[in-house]
Design an enzyme around this catalytic site. Sequence first.
Site, PDB file in Angstrom:
ATOM      1  CG  ASN A 109      24.367  10.680 -14.509  1.00  0.00           C
ATOM      2  OD1 ASN A 109      23.248  10.602 -14.038  1.00  0.00           O
ATOM      3  ND2 ASN A 109      25.032   9.610 -14.882  1.00  0.00           N
ATOM      4  CG  ASP A 110      26.315   9.448 -18.321  1.00  0.00           C
ATOM      5  OD1 ASP A 110      26.896  10.089 -17.453  1.00  0.00           O
ATOM      6  OD2 ASP A 110      26.384   8.204 -18.427  1.00  0.00           O
ATOM      7  CB  SER A 120      24.311   6.013 -20.427  1.00  0.00           C
ATOM      8  OG  SER A 120      24.297   7.091 -19.545  1.00  0.00           O
ATOM      9  NE  ARG A 157      28.431   1.699 -16.272  1.00  0.00           N
ATOM     10  CZ  ARG A 157      29.120   1.007 -15.339  1.00  0.00           C
ATOM     11  NH1 ARG A 157      28.721  -0.203 -14.979  1.00  0.00           N
ATOM     12  NH2 ARG A 157      30.194   1.536 -14.784  1.00  0.00           N
ATOM     13  CD  GLU A 208      31.326   4.797 -16.132  1.00  0.00           C
ATOM     14  OE1 GLU A 208      31.678   5.947 -15.888  1.00  0.00           O
ATOM     15  OE2 GLU A 208      30.482   4.179 -15.451  1.00  0.00           O
TER      16      GLU A 208
HETATM   17  C1  FRU Z   1      28.610   7.355 -16.584  1.00  0.00           C
HETATM   18  C2  FRU Z   1      27.667   6.291 -16.033  1.00  0.00           C
HETATM   19  C3  FRU Z   1      27.329   5.255 -17.084  1.00  0.00           C
HETATM   20  C4  FRU Z   1      26.010   4.730 -16.612  1.00  0.00           C
HETATM   21  C5  FRU Z   1      25.352   5.958 -16.037  1.00  0.00           C
HETATM   22  C6  FRU Z   1      24.476   5.736 -14.856  1.00  0.00           C
HETATM   23  O1  FRU Z   1      28.534   8.534 -15.868  1.00  0.00           O
HETATM   24  O2  FRU Z   1      28.220   5.681 -14.894  1.00  0.00           O
HETATM   25  O3  FRU Z   1      28.307   4.272 -17.275  1.00  0.00           O
HETATM   26  O4  FRU Z   1      25.255   4.179 -17.626  1.00  0.00           O
HETATM   27  O5  FRU Z   1      26.403   6.837 -15.674  1.00  0.00           O
HETATM   28  O6  FRU Z   1      23.809   6.908 -14.513  1.00  0.00           O
END
Ligand code: FRU
Length: 490
Positions: free
Chosen positions: A46-47, A107, A167, A222
Amino acid sequence: MKWTKEQRYKRLDEAGEEEILELSKRVNECPWRQKFHIQPVTGLLNDPNGFSFYEGEYHLFYQWFPFGPIHGLKYWYHTKSKDLVHWENVGIAIEPHDYFDSHGAYSGSAIEYNGKLYLMYTGNTRDEKWHRNPYQCIAIMDSSRRITKMKKPVISNIPTGYTEHFRDPKVWKAGDSFYAIIGAQRSDETGCVLLYSSPNMMDWKFEGEINTDLRQFGYMWECPDYFELNQKGILIFSPQGISQKGDEFQNIYQSGYMIGDKLDVAERNFVHGSFTELDRGFDFYAPQTMLDPKGRRILSGWMGLPEIDYPTDQFGWAHCLTLPREITIKENKLVQTPVSELKKLRGEEITVETIITQDSALIDGFHGETYELIAEFTETDADEFGIELRVGVQEKTIIKYEKTKKKMVLDRTFSGQRFAEKFGTIRKCHLEAEKIKFHIFVDVSSVEIFINDGEEVFTARIFPKKESTGIRFFAKEGQAKLSAVKWAIA
Ligand code: FRU
């Protein structure tokens, strides 16, 4: 398949070699593995995290769950590149094995300091009652590319007035001070960002909330990012809980930006314009930017969204990152263009100049599975015109300009294997233009479409058959002059 808590939170070092081999085998059987995008070897990406330049190389980490296409125990995975085009898989950067990140190394970002690369991230933890408790943590990479985690978090408490949704620190330096903004949720369940400062990346002081005009704008923000460009301040974030509005905010969650005056860090005031989506397509979230040695502001995003099943899931993997995009400001709008280094991918070239008169035209030599295409439509009196990509017997992905309605439209209704249809299969945005230049990157299972030199961008995953390789240009109720060039990407 339903994943149990044990399966979701299993550590990679608890897996046998056979299990990993079996996983990779399944992934490699997938017909939709990308050719020139960053994608996970197995499992879910993901991110983008820690996007930076350090000692001659670009470093781009990402959120990774190794065992399957679900959001389980997250690692930071490390990739690096000399040219933003060819990326090398380095391996795991941060393992979530400590009390302060036991349920995921979430992240964060990176900054060079004292000759080392500091990675600042969120340690996600859960107690026996499954209550979340986030910590903000530091890991340090040295010249030998070895990464060492600090023994203790640098921010251990959530400031009063905010919930456990706290976060994704993004760090920068101004003068003698480091600053970090962190995504947060107020106790009344509205989203915002918080500002911290530090003289040395270790001791952090809570400055307070960044004051914006968006007091009620979703329940969580986020992955915030802040940077300055052309004497302006730009705040990027990914708000959750925004309702659809006309053509806008159609995806499950959004990512966008606000341009304003430079952030006043003392008063924490950000005087800004309206929130604008960064990408008008389907699959784009949680982008992160970096400043490169050439002075360019470069962005990469997650080409995916949470809580949606994708067709690659059945092969044990999900998602990729977008191509790196250079960001500039034009008339108070962010403009995004693919970084020029991507020209290195250009293979066999084919060009055409013609008038499109009939409904749709196939042009000799214009087809392919993976390619870059630039097509300019000028001198047009047609009602609408555009291109069909990845055309097969029953498949096509359409990008078109509806001239009378002044709308740019991406239609993936017939793009191939269907998914996420609940969120619609068409995306549109308003655009006023006399001529249209489409700059398109097509990979095995994605399209990224830059309109009029990056004024708008449409990103989408698509899952067509391998044989669907047609390209068709069309103009309806009129004609258009077309000038196009295509480069195969091998
Ligand atoms: C965004 C998120 C962030 C978090 C991460 C967890 O996609 O939800 O806020 O840090 O992914 O994988």
